[in-house]
Each structure stands twice: as C-alpha cells, then as structure tokens.
Motif scaffolding. Structure first.
Motif, PDB file in Angstrom:
ATOM      1  N   MET A  54      10.301   9.193  -7.780  1.00 47.04           N
ATOM      2  CA  MET A  54       9.020   9.567  -8.356  1.00 47.04           C
ATOM      3  C   MET A  54       9.105  11.018  -8.824  1.00 47.04           C
ATOM      4  SD  MET A  54       7.128   6.865  -7.852  1.00 47.04           S
ATOM      5  CE  MET A  54       6.853   5.482  -6.743  1.00 47.04           C
ATOM      6  N   GLU A 112      -0.531   5.578   3.503  1.00 49.72           N
ATOM      7  CA  GLU A 112      -1.089   4.368   2.875  1.00 49.72           C
ATOM      8  C   GLU A 112      -0.182   3.153   3.094  1.00 49.72           C
ATOM      9  OE1 GLU A 112      -3.978   4.382   1.161  1.00 49.72           O
ATOM     10  OE2 GLU A 112      -3.924   2.383   0.256  1.00 49.72           O
ATOM     11  N   TYR A 113       1.128   3.358   2.937  1.00 50.54           N
ATOM     12  CA  TYR A 113       2.064   2.228   2.962  1.00 50.54           C
ATOM     13  C   TYR A 113       2.764   2.036   4.308  1.00 50.54           C
ATOM     14  CZ  TYR A 113       1.605   1.673  -2.108  1.00 50.54           C
ATOM     15  OH  TYR A 113       1.130   1.430  -3.357  1.00 50.54           O
ATOM     16  N   LEU A 166       2.531   1.771  -9.501  1.00 56.33           N
ATOM     17  CA  LEU A 166       3.960   1.445  -9.533  1.00 56.33           C
ATOM     18  C   LEU A 166       4.379   0.513  -8.413  1.00 56.33           C
ATOM     19  CD1 LEU A 166       5.716   4.801 -10.349  1.00 56.33           C
ATOM     20  CD2 LEU A 166       6.172   2.605 -11.456  1.00 56.33           C
ATOM     21  N   MET A 167       3.900   0.796  -7.200  1.00 53.65           N
ATOM     22  CA  MET A 167       4.418   0.105  -6.017  1.00 53.65           C
ATOM     23  C   MET A 167       3.605  -1.137  -5.641  1.00 53.65           C
ATOM     24  SD  MET A 167       6.996   2.111  -5.189  1.00 53.65           S
ATOM     25  CE  MET A 167       7.469   1.381  -3.614  1.00 53.65           C
ATOM     26  N   GLY A 168       2.403  -1.303  -6.206  1.00 57.07           N
ATOM     27  CA  GLY A 168       1.549  -2.428  -5.813  1.00 57.07           C
ATOM     28  C   GLY A 168       0.791  -2.127  -4.534  1.00 57.07           C
ATOM     29  N   LYS A 169       0.125  -3.148  -3.993  1.00 59.88           N
ATOM     30  CA  LYS A 169      -0.681  -2.953  -2.783  1.00 59.88           C
ATOM     31  C   LYS A 169       0.186  -2.692  -1.563  1.00 59.88           C
ATOM     32  CE  LYS A 169      -4.834  -5.528  -3.988  1.00 59.88           C
ATOM     33  NZ  LYS A 169      -5.618  -6.753  -3.763  1.00 59.88           N
ATOM     34  N   LYS A 217       0.300   3.715  -6.483  1.00 56.51           N
ATOM     35  CA  LYS A 217      -0.127   2.315  -6.319  1.00 56.51           C
ATOM     36  C   LYS A 217       0.145   1.495  -7.579  1.00 56.51           C
ATOM     37  CE  LYS A 217      -3.771   2.912  -2.844  1.00 56.51           C
ATOM     38  NZ  LYS A 217      -5.238   2.967  -2.660  1.00 56.51           N
ATOM     39  N   TRP A 246       5.180   3.969   5.446  1.00 57.51           N
ATOM     40  CA  TRP A 246       6.609   4.296   5.314  1.00 57.51           C
ATOM     41  C   TRP A 246       7.017   5.304   6.387  1.00 57.51           C
ATOM     42  CZ3 TRP A 246       5.984   5.595  -0.595  1.00 57.51           C
ATOM     43  CH2 TRP A 246       5.837   4.395  -1.312  1.00 57.51           C
TER      44      TRP A 246
END
Lengths: 305, 305
Positions: free
Chosen positions: B67, B86-87, A301-304, A299, B89
């Motif tokens: 990463m 979370e994202y 690194l990538m933001g929300k 997070k 993806w």
C-alpha cells in the motif's frame, strides 16, 4: 568477489604496489574498491560506461579512480591490461591473476562446512568469465583430496543466451582457445563476457565433474528474480537469479533428479540493479496499490474484514 | 530490522495470524517482507509513496501486498494501526508491538560479544522512531545485570535537523507525551518521523546512560556517506551515515574524548539510496572519467608512467 579482492590487496601489499587495478562489469570493482578503502590502498578501476548506476556509485563513494570506458567489458579488460603493463600497477584481473581463484575457492569450503561436510549432489552457478565456477572446482578438489568430502558435486554453469561462449563450446565440443568471441549482450551484466577469461578452468569444472552448461534467456532471468525472492527470501541481481533460472531449465532438461540436494549460488545483491528487478516484477504481474490515507481506501482494496 | 521482524514472524505464527502488517519508511518493511517470503507468511505493508524506489522494489519482489500511501510515514503508520484493528491482522508496528525491542536488543549483545565483553565507552546510532536506541539500551541493561559487561556505554542519538523531535525534547526538557509532532522532513528517509513512536524509551536510553542527542543537517549527512565509505569501506544509506555525521558533530561539541572506544551503528545499506550517495559524491567533488578505450586516453589522464 570480496574473497578474491581481499587476496589481491594482500598480494599487492606484499609487493608494495602503489596502485591496484582491475577491469570489471561492476561487482569485482565494487569489492576491490571497498576493500581498498578499508586499508587506504589506491586503485584504478575500468568499467564499461554501460554498467548499472548503483555499481558505478559504489566505486565513486569509495573514491576509486574510475575509468568509464566507452566500449564493452572486453574493451575495458584489454585497456586495463595495457595500462597495468605500462604503469606497473598490481593487476587483479580475472583470468590474469592466478591468486583470484584462491579467493573464490573458499566459497566451496563454506558450502561444505555449512552442509556439515556432506557435499551436495549438484551446484548451480552463473558463468561469465568462469572464475567463480573454476574456483569452486578447485576448492572442492582440495576438500576431496583431504578426504573431508566423499563425493564431487556436479557443477552446472548457467550462461545467458546472449553471452553463451562456454555453453556453445561445451555443447559443440569446440576448442576454447580457438573459438572466436561471442557478442556478450545480456541484462545480466555481471555475466556478460564475449571471451571468458577463465574459459579453460570453467570448461574443466563442468566436464571433470560430469556437470553441464545450460543457457537461459533474459526473460527467464528477469522473471526468476521475483520467483527466487518469493520462494526463498533471497533477492538477487540478474546474474544471481540466472543460476535459479538455470535450475528451472535443468529440471526441464532432466539434468537433475528430484531427490538430489542442490545448492544455488547467488552472486549479487538485488539492490544493485533495481530496474531489472522491477521489470521482472512487472512481467509476473505484481503491482503496488496507490491509496489515500483512509481506512475506506484499504477496504475498497481488501474487501470486508 | 531483520531481528525485530524475525521475532514478529514467530509471534504471529504462535497466534496463527493469517496476515502480518506494518507501516514503515522502507527498511522495516523490506526486512519483514523478505522474512515472510522465506516462510510463506502473507503480509500487508504500508509505506509512504515517497519511499526510495529501491525500498519499494524489494517489497514487490517478495510479493507483499504493498500500500503506497499518499501521505507521510506518520499517515501510513496511523492507517496501518486502523487496518490491523479492523481486520485483526498481526501488528508488527514499532512503538506498538513490544516484542520488537526484544529483536533490536540483540544488536547490543553482538557489539559486546565482538568486543570480547569490554563494552565501548560510547555508541552512536541514528534515531527516527527510537526503537533501535531503546533496544540497544535494553540489551546493554541485560548484559550489565548479568555482569557480562562492567560499564554502561553512553548512548548518543543522532537526529536529522528536519526530523528532530527527540533532540528538541531532550535539549529543552520537554514532555515527550505532550510535545506536538515536528514536520519530519529529511533526506535520511529511514529516520524521518514527526512523532517518534518509541520516544519514551529513546529519551530514557540517552538520559539514563548520560548520553546526548545531536542533530545534523542533510548536507552533513550526504557528505558523510563518501567520507564514511572512504575511511572504513562501509557504504551506508543516509540514515546510516547520519550516525557518523553525528560523531563528527559530537567531537566539535566536546561530547566525546579522543581516547574513548566508540561504536557507530550503520542501520542501512548504501545501495538502498543511490541518488543520495551520488549527491554526496558530487558535494565532495569526486568524479568519474569517461574515456575512449585507448591507452592514450589513460595517459592523458594519469600522466607519464
């Protein structure tokens, strides 16, 4: 190089040669070494001591007799000719063995076949000794004579600035049989040749097809590695990416048109020279992220989400 | 890995996913990274910081978001799952994404096609997460159901001694859903997996075909690299050569017969781990010769013509 080496192994077999030999900056050596291993053919390879570790490792893995010559590719080449003569070994050397061109020319067949016999307008290829561009020219002439293609592509030879014998000769109209060797220093080890062995064929390939020679700097070659990879998925070694760098230069110089179909030959796998690839990556500002194994680190690194 | 990654990119495209992600010991990452570059698909790759430099270089050259996780492959895998969740993806992970097996199984089609639909008696393949051997099994079952092959080959999974979860489970009849992870330490980084993600499919592939698991030491793997190369011309990375080391072990253990047709899958190019190749070369006593560029130096080594 595999194609030419396959022909060499067959011809050596016809002559019942006990040993095949070649001098190489690395790729021809690896090709010969691997093909010899697959058929149990003894071989002796001469490479400059400065060849990238990955290229030397391949030769040892295949158990070739490896001579790391304390000198340049040109020194290794001369020594290999002398040794072949002294011992009667079958000589695979570029510019010496006429069958090598017969192997290389099959690349022209493959390009045209894949393009459904519609020859491209232009082909870019990096040039060291000149055997590949000479082979392409021969293959294209075969297809033209057969009527399988109806035009001859312009061949554009790309040389490194530090190893630009043919670029100089072409640009200045010099006689390639009289011209003194250049120094032969470039990060693109596979096209480092002070006195190109197949210079006559290489010059003819360019002049007879209305092509050109272009030269590119080592920096242009290094940054071309990630650019080519990112745009196409093709990861080339410096000599391979040099052909793409040559296209960039040729566009700037107005040597190609936007509507032309252009083929770029990549002559070596990027894994053969990881150090150069990483230098190219650093020059273009790409970096990895070292992170702790936690979602918070991602997070950060990538933001929300 | 290219086959599975190609399927992943297509499926992600169907879902209009902005980002594809995977965790990998290196090869799946490189495959995904290159295929994404060729179609302009953004991706985020999680690899253990200890992955070989050549494998990391490939990802950077293709401009993936890389990463480098301070931990094992298992740590990188868990983190990747969390981040994908979370994202939102698209998740390519082995053992998570069911389509990956559909890519891998095409290897079975290719083997049988090249053998003119006469299936081999035995197939050796190195096993980390177990996705490849599971995919082979599925592909072979497809062909058997279609009647295109008339026998099911025995599948022999080769594991490194330091990462032998499946060997242990198979030998001791343990439940792979209950069994605790092993440590996962081997020079063959591509098959280093403490808790194989596709362990159910991998175990089924071996038991249902009457095959076996064998384990090999890191020393056996390292010396297998030059031996495989010298006998066949195929230069594999440690995980690839492990499959050949497994055949050597299986012969000793009487698991195969001299008259059986055996296929060995090489799962990675030797250029991806030059250090291991050189260690294997040194262990088998092969050395290069550093020489001055003179015929006398050659004669000193080779003797009289």
């Amino acid at each position: 190089k595999d194609r030419a080496s396959a022909v060499a192994v067959v011809k050596a077999g016809e002559q019942q040669a006990e040993i095949i030999t070649t001098a190489s900056t690395g790729n021809a050596a690896a090709a010969l070494s691997g093909i010899c291993a697959s058929v149990g053919q003894k071989n002796v390879i001469f490479v400059p001591e400065s060849a990238p570790p990955a290229k030397i490792a391949q030769l040892l893995v295949y158990n070739s007799t490896v001579m790391l010559v304390k000198g340049t590719y040109d020194d290794a080449f001369e020594l290999c000719l002398e040794a072949a003569d002294e011992y009667g070994w079958y000589n695979r050397n570029t510019g010496y063995n006429p069958y090598m061109t017969e192997g290389k020319k099959t690349a022209a067949y493959e390009i045209c076949e894949q393009m459904k016999w519609q020859a491209p307008e232009v082909i870019f290829v990096s040039v060291g000794d000149g055997c590949i561009i000479g082979g392409l020219h021969k293959g294209l002439r075969d297809l033209r004579a057969l009527g399988w293609i109806d035009r001859m592509p312009r061949l554009i030879g790309v040389q490194a600035e530090g190893s630009n014998f043919l670029y100089q000769a072409w640009k200045n109209g010099e006689d390639v049989l009289e011209k003194a060797p250049v120094c032969g220093q470039t990060i693109a080890d596979s096209i480092s040749a002070g006195l190109p062995r197949d210079r006559i064929k290489a010059l003819a390939a360019v002049t007879e097809t209305g092509g050109a020679f272009v030269q590119v700097s080592d920096d242009e070659i290094l940054t071309a590695i990630p650019r080519l990879a990112q745009g196409s998925g093709v990861f080339g070694e410096p000599a391979g990416a040099a052909a793409f760098a040559g296209l960039v230069r040729a566009v700037e110089e107005g040597l190609v048109e936007a509507n032309e179909r252009i083929v770029i030959l990549n002559t070596g796998n990027g894994l053969k020279d990881i150090n150069s690839a990483m230098t190219g990556v650093e020059m273009t500002g790409i970096q990895p992220h070292h992170i702790e194994p936690s979602l918070d680190a991602v997070k950060a690194l990538m933001g929300k989400p």
